[in-house]
Structures are given as C-alpha cells and as structure tokens.
Design an enzyme around this catalytic site. Structure first.
Site, PDB file in Angstrom:
ATOM      1  N   ILE A 151       0.815  -1.219   0.000  1.00  0.00           N
ATOM      2  CA  ILE A 151       0.000   0.000   0.000  1.00  0.00           C
ATOM      3  C   ILE A 151       0.850   1.272   0.000  1.00  0.00           C
ATOM      4  CG2 ILE A 151      -0.323   0.364   2.505  1.00  0.00           C
ATOM      5  CD1 ILE A 151      -3.357   0.626   1.898  1.00  0.00           C
ATOM      6  N   GLY A 172       3.470  -4.256  11.252  1.00  0.00           N
ATOM      7  CA  GLY A 172       2.537  -4.422  10.142  1.00  0.00           C
ATOM      8  C   GLY A 172       2.521  -3.236   9.191  1.00  0.00           C
ATOM      9  N   VAL A 173       1.337  -2.908   8.699  1.00  0.00           N
ATOM     10  CA  VAL A 173       1.214  -1.843   7.711  1.00  0.00           C
ATOM     11  C   VAL A 173       1.542  -0.481   8.334  1.00  0.00           C
ATOM     12  CG1 VAL A 173      -1.283  -1.403   7.976  1.00  0.00           C
ATOM     13  CG2 VAL A 173      -0.203  -1.142   5.743  1.00  0.00           C
ATOM     14  N   ASP A 174       1.272  -0.346   9.616  1.00  0.00           N
ATOM     15  CA  ASP A 174       1.590   0.892  10.342  1.00  0.00           C
ATOM     16  C   ASP A 174       3.095   1.176  10.275  1.00  0.00           C
ATOM     17  OD1 ASP A 174       1.322   3.079  11.994  1.00  0.00           O
ATOM     18  OD2 ASP A 174       0.799   1.949  13.801  1.00  0.00           O
ATOM     19  N   SER A 197      -7.372  -4.658  10.874  1.00  0.00           N
ATOM     20  CA  SER A 197      -7.521  -5.632  11.974  1.00  0.00           C
ATOM     21  C   SER A 197      -7.118  -7.068  11.634  1.00  0.00           C
ATOM     22  CB  SER A 197      -8.957  -5.656  12.546  1.00  0.00           C
ATOM     23  OG  SER A 197      -9.234  -4.479  13.263  1.00  0.00           O
ATOM     24  N   GLY A 249      -4.258  -8.397  10.844  1.00  0.00           N
ATOM     25  CA  GLY A 249      -2.885  -8.801  11.148  1.00  0.00           C
ATOM     26  C   GLY A 249      -2.703  -8.963  12.649  1.00  0.00           C
ATOM     27  N   VAL A 250      -1.981  -8.011  13.238  1.00  0.00           N
ATOM     28  CA  VAL A 250      -1.693  -8.037  14.685  1.00  0.00           C
ATOM     29  C   VAL A 250      -2.999  -8.137  15.502  1.00  0.00           C
ATOM     30  CG1 VAL A 250      -0.714  -6.690  16.593  1.00  0.00           C
ATOM     31  CG2 VAL A 250       0.439  -6.720  14.379  1.00  0.00           C
TER      32      VAL A 250
HETATM   33  N1  AR6 Z   1       0.657  -3.042   2.337  1.00  0.00           N
HETATM   34  C1  AR6 Z   1      -0.609  -3.556   2.414  1.00  0.00           C
HETATM   35  N2  AR6 Z   1      -1.034  -4.338   3.414  1.00  0.00           N
HETATM   36  C2  AR6 Z   1      -0.138  -4.627   4.392  1.00  0.00           C
HETATM   37  C3  AR6 Z   1       1.190  -4.126   4.402  1.00  0.00           C
HETATM   38  C4  AR6 Z   1       1.570  -3.304   3.322  1.00  0.00           C
HETATM   39  N3  AR6 Z   1       2.794  -2.799   3.232  1.00  0.00           N
HETATM   40  N4  AR6 Z   1       1.812  -4.605   5.514  1.00  0.00           N
HETATM   41  C5  AR6 Z   1       0.921  -5.372   6.170  1.00  0.00           C
HETATM   42  N5  AR6 Z   1      -0.264  -5.398   5.497  1.00  0.00           N
HETATM   43  P1  AR6 Z   1      -1.678  -5.078  10.647  1.00  0.00           P
HETATM   44  P2  AR6 Z   1      -3.993  -4.617  12.432  1.00  0.00           P
HETATM   45  C6  AR6 Z   1      -1.515  -6.085   5.838  1.00  0.00           C
HETATM   46  O1  AR6 Z   1      -1.080  -6.016  11.610  1.00  0.00           O
HETATM   47  O2  AR6 Z   1      -4.304  -6.065  12.438  1.00  0.00           O
HETATM   48  C7  AR6 Z   1       0.296  -2.348  14.327  1.00  0.00           C
HETATM   49  O3  AR6 Z   1       1.363  -2.651  15.148  1.00  0.00           O
HETATM   50  C8  AR6 Z   1      -1.413  -7.313   6.712  1.00  0.00           C
HETATM   51  O4  AR6 Z   1      -1.060  -8.453   5.917  1.00  0.00           O
HETATM   52  O5  AR6 Z   1      -0.805  -4.099   9.983  1.00  0.00           O
HETATM   53  O6  AR6 Z   1      -5.121  -3.648  12.231  1.00  0.00           O
HETATM   54  C9  AR6 Z   1      -0.475  -1.106  14.749  1.00  0.00           C
HETATM   55  O7  AR6 Z   1       0.370  -0.158  15.361  1.00  0.00           O
HETATM   56  C10 AR6 Z   1      -2.835  -7.409   7.256  1.00  0.00           C
HETATM   57  O8  AR6 Z   1      -3.673  -8.098   6.319  1.00  0.00           O
HETATM   58  O9  AR6 Z   1      -2.900  -4.193  11.342  1.00  0.00           O
HETATM   59  C11 AR6 Z   1      -1.488  -1.652  15.691  1.00  0.00           C
HETATM   60  O10 AR6 Z   1      -0.975  -1.782  16.994  1.00  0.00           O
HETATM   61  C12 AR6 Z   1      -3.298  -5.955   7.314  1.00  0.00           C
HETATM   62  O11 AR6 Z   1      -2.309  -5.202   6.611  1.00  0.00           O
HETATM   63  C13 AR6 Z   1      -1.806  -3.014  15.131  1.00  0.00           C
HETATM   64  O12 AR6 Z   1      -0.649  -3.405  14.397  1.00  0.00           O
HETATM   65  C14 AR6 Z   1      -3.443  -5.403   8.701  1.00  0.00           C
HETATM   66  O13 AR6 Z   1      -2.439  -5.943   9.555  1.00  0.00           O
HETATM   67  C15 AR6 Z   1      -2.971  -2.998  14.184  1.00  0.00           C
HETATM   68  O14 AR6 Z   1      -3.281  -4.305  13.809  1.00  0.00           O
END
Ligand code: AR6
Length: 174
Positions: A11, A32-34, A122, A124-125
């Site tokens: 993204i 993760g994405v953050d 939501s 991922g983590v």
């Molecule tokens: N591009 C697109 N999607 C992605 C990318 C990317 N570069 N990287 C990961 N994803 P998550 P959450 C997907 O864990 O579950 C953080 O630490 C990933 O495969 O990023 O909402 C925050 O600070 C998954 O399908 O977010 C919060 O504490 C999706 O993004 C917590 O994690 C979401 O995964 C939020 O957890």
C-alpha cells in the site's frame, strides 16, 4: 457513486490521494502496515501523529475513528489513520470494524480525496479472521455513498487476501 476495486500491492507504493493506516489508538507507530507506512513516509508522520495525540486526541484515537495527516515521502497525499477492533472471538465486532471504513471515507470526503486505499484493517496483529475482515471491508465499501471519493481500493497484501476479497465481492455484488 464510488467504484470498489481489489488489488494486490504494498500500500505504501500506491499513487492514490489517501492511504489508510491500520494504526493503534496512541498513533505511536508499530508493526505491520503501520510500521511500513511510517518508514515510507518518514519522520514527518510521527511528528504529525504526536501533535494530534497532544491536541485533538489526548486519550487516544477511539476504535473506529479516523484522522488525517500528510503522507510525507509516500506518493499519496494523505494518510488516514484509523484503529480497528482487536478480535475477541465474540463475533460482535463487525459493525465497529465497518465504522473504520465509513469514517475513513468520510474523512477522505472532508479533505477532498478522490481515491482511497485500504489495507485489511484488523486482519494482522489484531487477529481478525481474514475472510470475515475482507467481507466487512467489501460490504461496507459497496454500501458507501461518498460525495468526493470516486475510487476505493481494497489492498490485499497476499494472494490469500486477494482471493478472500474477490470471494466476498462476488457474493455481495452478485
Ligand atoms: N501493504 C498492504 N497491506 C499490508 C502491508 C503493506 N505494506 N503490511 C501489512 N499489510 P496489521 P492490524 C496487511 O497487523 O491487524 C500495528 O502494530 C497485513 O497483511 O498491519 O489492524 C499497529 O500499530 C494485514 O492483512 O494491522 C497496531 O498496533 C493488514 O495489513 C496493530 O498493528 C493489517 O495488519 C494494528 O493491527
């Protein structure tokens, strides 16, 4: 009327007006994405998040709410930060997850973004089941009636996520 499209991508590389971040309520960055968005945007993102934390959201950004910052070095113009629910096995959180999408689209409308890209909030983590998270995303975005937004991209980070989105899209669009 906005079109809803599924793509598989990182993204942070997308040239859209607004990229949505699956943030935490402290807007403190994370994994993760953050983490990927903060790395791609550069330090300005953390500075703007800190200001928001110290002014508008002193007790943290509530789950389901959304707030915009600039996008620093990313091709996008804005990052819209939203906080998804942590999966708790109750099966009662779909509405709350849906508000992440509607509130983010509302913020995009307010700032004048015509295109917005969402990660699978939501899933991922925060451990939301992938099929369920993608279905909520598709259903909520198909029902959205934004004023300014014309394109909603649902971004799959894996082939598995892309399949889940397409399955939901097929079932919900008929
Ligand atoms: N591009 C697109 N999607 C992605 C990318 C990317 N570069 N990287 C990961 N994803 P998550 P959450 C997907 O864990 O579950 C953080 O630490 C990933 O495969 O990023 O909402 C925050 O600070 C998954 O399908 O977010 C919060 O504490 C999706 O993004 C917590 O994690 C979401 O995964 C939020 O957890």
């Amino acid at each position: 009327m906005a079109t809803v499209e599924i793509i598989q991508a990182d993204i942070t590389t997308l040239t859209v007006d607004a990229v949505v971040n699956a943030a935490n309520s402290a807007l403190a960055g994370g994994g993760g994405v953050d983490g990927a968005i903060h790395r791609a945007a550069g330090p300005i993102l953390d500075q703007e998040c800190r200001t928001i934390r110290q002014t508008r959201y002193r007790s943290g950004l509530p789950t389901g709410a959304a707030v915009a910052t600039s996008a620093g070095n990313m091709p996008a113009k804005w990052v819209i930060h939203t906080v998804g629910p942590v999966w708790d096995n109750s099966g009662t959180q779909d509405g709350l997850l849906g508000t992440c999408y509607t509130n983010s689209i509302n913020v995009a409308d307010e700032i004048g973004a015509t295109s917005i890209a969402f990660p699978t909030i939501s899933a991922g983590v925060f451990a939301y089941p992938l099929e369920r998270a993608t279905r909520v995303a598709v259903e909520t975005c198909l029902n959205a009636r934004p004023d300014v937004v014309r394109t909603i991209l649902l971004v799959a980070f894996s082939a598995k996520a892309e399949r889940a989105y397409n399955k939901a899209l097929k079932e919900l669009k008929g």
